[in-house]
Design a protein around this motif. Sequence first.
Motif: not given
Length: 184
Positions: A80-102
Amino acid sequence: MSNASNAELPKSVDPYRLAEQTSTLEGIIPISGLSRFREAVLGFSDGAACRVKLSFYMDSERRRIVSGELEAPVDLECQRCMGAMGATLVSRFTLGLVTSDEQAQQLPKELEPFLTDDFTADLWSMVEDELLLVLPPFPLHDRNDCPAREDLEAYEPDSSAAEPVRKSGENPFSVLADLKKKKH
């Protein structure tokens, strides 16, 4: 995630061994070490770090899973103003570990794949990917805190700013009518 360790998270680990041992890693990653993320934000304070908590485990189907929580203080550019704004980015995630596209295609829809080598996973890259995913597409200050608030209110139809006075009967398209009369 207030009690996370201040130790730096290792760059790479054996996620399969961690999952088999049901392990949790807590620590920080300096934002200065995340080059792609650094380029996507306006800035960050010296010594700023992303706080990370990662839990490795195996689900009932013996899939190796990592779930995580991230918190990173950054400066974004208000659209909106093109000025700096402080923010705290927060993420919660769950991933499956894989070794291939299959293997990735075999995961249930609620799990996003995280591609690893047979015995190593780049934790910093995983955290950086998650931070990039939670960046807001159009960061905006709270309306009342934005330096551009007065300019916005001047253009809004329900604002108290005075509207231009138009003479009654004046057609705003009369200029177009005059142009139509002139043949080129």
